[in-house]
Design an enzyme around this catalytic site. Structure first.
Site, mmCIF file in Angstrom:
data_model
loop_
_atom_site.group_PDB
_atom_site.id
_atom_site.type_symbol
_atom_site.label_atom_id
_atom_site.label_comp_id
_atom_site.label_asym_id
_atom_site.label_seq_id
_atom_site.Cartn_x
_atom_site.Cartn_y
_atom_site.Cartn_z
ATOM 1 N N GLU A 152 0.813 -1.228 0.000
ATOM 2 C CA GLU A 152 0.000 0.000 0.000
ATOM 3 C C GLU A 152 0.845 1.275 0.000
ATOM 4 O O GLU A 152 0.760 2.094 0.920
ATOM 5 C CB GLU A 152 -0.943 0.006 1.203
ATOM 6 C CG GLU A 152 -2.068 -0.992 1.083
ATOM 7 C CD GLU A 152 -3.169 -0.792 2.115
ATOM 8 O OE1 GLU A 152 -2.958 -0.057 3.097
ATOM 9 O OE2 GLU A 152 -4.260 -1.374 1.929
ATOM 10 N N GLU A 311 -6.799 -7.895 -0.164
ATOM 11 C CA GLU A 311 -7.142 -7.819 1.261
ATOM 12 C C GLU A 311 -8.604 -7.449 1.403
ATOM 13 O O GLU A 311 -9.113 -6.605 0.653
ATOM 14 C CB GLU A 311 -6.332 -6.726 1.972
ATOM 15 C CG GLU A 311 -4.880 -7.001 2.175
ATOM 16 C CD GLU A 311 -4.205 -5.854 2.942
ATOM 17 O OE1 GLU A 311 -4.883 -5.127 3.690
ATOM 18 O OE2 GLU A 311 -2.991 -5.679 2.753
HETATM 19 C C1 GLA Z 1 -4.055 -2.358 5.030
HETATM 20 C C2 GLA Z 1 -2.696 -3.011 5.198
HETATM 21 C C3 GLA Z 1 -2.723 -4.200 6.096
HETATM 22 C C4 GLA Z 1 -3.592 -3.960 7.301
HETATM 23 C C5 GLA Z 1 -4.977 -3.567 6.856
HETATM 24 C C6 GLA Z 1 -5.941 -3.348 8.008
HETATM 25 O O1 GLA Z 1 -4.793 -2.824 4.009
HETATM 26 O O2 GLA Z 1 -2.113 -3.359 3.974
HETATM 27 O O3 GLA Z 1 -1.396 -4.488 6.483
HETATM 28 O O4 GLA Z 1 -3.031 -2.947 8.071
HETATM 29 O O5 GLA Z 1 -4.876 -2.355 6.145
HETATM 30 O O6 GLA Z 1 -7.216 -2.990 7.550
#
Ligand code: GLA
Ligand code: ZN
Length: 680
Positions: A152, A311
């Protein structure tokens, strides 16, 4: 194994096994439970740097060797991350300049994650060293299917190295300082630069007034971030170019032009966390569903190919204003929505809840109690079974004849500009209103930007396309000339790529295509409305009203109030073989729904399902060879009926049909056969 040889969808998620290395019984139990839940792919190593390299140049990979081997022996694939998202404390103690300097020119202390400077050469060196070691060791491991580069990525840095790199980037773009001064209109307030060395990135206590500069800084930093990723990609590909790469994207406005970024990826992936059940009407999840759908459609459109949901939470997050649990049925529905929209996976953050620190109460497949007898675990198992049943849909594509433009350059420029409404131009909501109206017409929609190929679509809508990149006006002209239908709205084509106003009445270079020119734009106060009549129905108009100076276009609707009553609010102009529509204001969503329905019908873009919008029901389509899968999804907690098909609360029904013609061009052909509905 090769990614494209895998049968069926990926199901699994982030597995932070490094937190449990001293608990072999937990690692063994994880594998047992993964198999029970139908998990076939986990992401390893996103935040493992400190375990790989606890002290500078002292490396430990044995734990990962064992883990990769045992996952592979149990039929579970690995998506291996490069660890650049999170770094160990020793690194910053020794090299504090790796930490990002914020716009206030304060360099951050060690802490958090994803906050390094992308210019820092030591960080690059250290990251590439560990990436190469990982690739050397695992690039041919049979469990590895995909590289997950960093995590991210977002944000900007303003340190001295970044300033130097910014100046180089500017020299490369403008060649001479005179050219830069001209594009920045820097004589304004006497900000004329005499040398590139005088340039500093924007700061709240420094420069905020030169919009071209602010836009360029965003572009520069976006290019720098992409360059950082490119280096990481090259490092892992050195050892096995066959393994595809992705990075998990999460937000359109993350400081990177993600359309540009997607071009260097093999596969697009997305982290999706809609705020289910947080609305005021708990009976319906439509708004959250639209938000999720927008992200999915954006990802799918980038390569015209399936993407990965990298995710999502199996239950709640720990970072929403209110961390609601997913209601019974929502986990399956949200998973099916991703699949319906073109995802080839349902991946979670996270497999097992950590016991301490920031995310100890973030939703996970396995909670602190370690039990398989939980509601969440059973929900995940049900999704695992469902994905296996749907395995034939993996790889199926969505062919859209309609596209919506959501443009990063325009978004960034509108964030800077001062006019209309202070601190809030509302682009994101405006785009969302148009998207929703198209979605409710049950067509497939691609989300593109102004650099995309327009010619593969029949219909394109471009709300508030304030900034035109070089060539955009010509692309729109050619698109319409050759038979396309283009919808442009208020406040479009006002400035060039450097945010310099065009010396004409907008939309720039398109007055003949639209058959009009815009003289002024009025901004309405909160709660203030104009109205327009369309097909005998009166609709409210808010926020912005363009005043058209001169129009040869056909007036489809006029303003009803204020000193511009009677002036055109919605127009159509036939140009070449196509048509260009102009919506001069921000009408309520219901108008957009009906307006788009009429246009889509008139140009023969049929809906996926022949139905008017049924409240809270979303429809998506994927096509595999000559088989089409229509997903009917009910985002209400109560039953709905669409096209005679009843959907229970939060239910998805999938209709499998055979297309009349195999060719993709004709995929909207009549459905010849309807197989029995698959209900979930
Ligand atoms: C992001 C991050 C993860 C985690 C999630 C929690 O997507 O990439 O490592 O912290 O948020 O929602
Ligand atoms: Zn920096």
């Amino acid at each position: 194994m090769r990614y494209d040889e895998i049968k069926g969808f990926l199901h699994g998620g982030d597995y932070n096994a490094e937190q449990w290395l001293d608990r072999p019984e937990i690692l063994a139990e994880d594998i047992r439970l993964m198999k029970e839940a139908g998990v076939n792919a986990v992401t390893l190593g996103v935040f493992s740097w400190a375990m790989y390299e606890p002290r500078e140049n002292e490396f430990h990979f044995e734990w990962l060797d064992n883990l990769m081997d045992s996952l592979w022996e149990n039929g579970i694939h690995v998506i291996l991350a490069t660890p650049s998202g999170g770094k160990p404390p020793w690194l910053i103690k020794k090299y504090p300049h790796i930490m990002r300097t914020d716009q206030n020119r304060i360099r951050h202390l060690y802490g958090e994650r994803e906050n390094h400077c992308n210019s820092n050469s030591i960080y690059r060196e250290k990251v590439l060293q560990i990436d190469r070691l990982l690739a050397e060791r695992y690039a041919h491991h049979p469990a590895l299917i995909l590289w997950h580069i960093s995590n991210e990525m977002y944000g900007t840095c303003h340190c001295e190295d970044c300033q130097q790199n910014f100046r180089k980037w500017l020299k490369n773009k403008y060649t001479t300082i005179d050219k830069l001064n001209q594009e920045y209109w820097s004589v304004f307030w006497s900000h004329r630069y005499d040398d590139f060395d005088e340039i500093e990135s924007p700061a709240p206590h420094g420069e905020t007034a030169v919009h071209g500069l602010a836009l360029d800084y965003q572009r520069f930093y976006s290019d720098l971030s992409i360059d950082f990723l490119k280096q990481e990609i090259a490092a892992v590909k050195e050892y096995n170019p066959q393994i595809p790469v992705t990075t998990n994207l999460f937000h359109f406005n993350c400081g990177i032009d993600i359309t540009k970024l997607c071009r260097i990826l093999d596969i697009v992936s997305w982290d999706s966390y809609p705020k289910w059940h947080c609305g005021t009407d708990l009976q319906t999840e439509w708004e959250s569903a639209v938000e999720a759908s927008f992200g999915f459609d954006f990802c799918r459109s980038q390569k015209n190919a399936p993407f990965l949901l990298m995710e999502s939470t199996p239950s709640n997050t720990n970072n929403a204003p209110v961390c609601k649990l997913k209601r019974p049925g929502m986990h399956m529905l949200s998973a099916m929505q991703a699949i319906a929209s073109g995802s080839d996976s349902v991946q979670y953050f996270q497999w097992r809840k950590s016991r301490g620190a920031y995310e100890k109460f973030h939703g996970a497949v396995i909670s602190h109690n370690g039990s398989a007898e939980t509601r969440v675990f059973k929900d995940v198992c049900a999704v695992g079974r469902q994905l296996q049943e749907l395995c034939d849909v993996r790889g199926a594509v969505t062919r859209s004849r309609a596209a919506l433009i959501y443009d990063w350059n325009t978004m960034r420029a509108l964030e800077e500009q001062k006019s209309l409404r202070r601190n809030q131009r509302g682009l994101e909501e405006i785009i969302r209103e148009h998207y929703k109206a198209l979605l409710k017409n049950y067509i497939s929609i691609d989300i593109i930007d102004q650099t995309s190929d327009f010619m593969k679509y029949n219909f394109i809508a471009a709300p508030m396309l304030y900034l035109f990149l070089p060539g955009t006006a010509d692309k729109i002209r050619q698109f319409v000339e050759k038979g396309g239908t283009f919808v442009l709205t208020f406040y479009s084509g006002l400035v060039n790529e450097n945010d310099l106003a065009y010396e004409c009445m907008p939309p720039y270079s398109l007055n003949d295509v639209l058959g009009l020119s815009v003289e002024e734009t009025d901004a309405l106060t909160d709660g203030e409305y104009n109205t327009l009549l369309y097909q005998d129905k009166r609709y409210k108009v808010s926020h912005y009203c363009d005043l058209i100076h001169d129009s040869s276009a056909e007036m489809l609707s006029a303003y009803e109030k204020d000193f511009y009553a009677g002036m055109p609010a919605v127009t159509r102009n036939h140009f070449g073989k196509g048509a260009a529509y102009y919506i001069a204001c921000r009408p309520e969503e219901d108008f957009l729904y009906h307006f788009y329905r009429d246009i889509l019908r008139s140009i023969g873009i049929p809906a996926i399902i022949d139905s008017a919008y049924v409240e809270d029901v979303m429809v998506k389509e994927r096509v595999q060879g000559d088989t089409r899968y229509q997903f009917l999804m009910n985002f209400a907690a109560v039953p709905r009926i669409i096209h005679g098909i009843e959907l229970a609360g939060y239910e998805t029904k999938i209709i499998k049909g055979i297309m009349a013609v195999r060719s993709y061009n004709d995929f909207h052909g009549r459905v010849l056969a309807r197989l029995p509905d698959v209900s979930i």
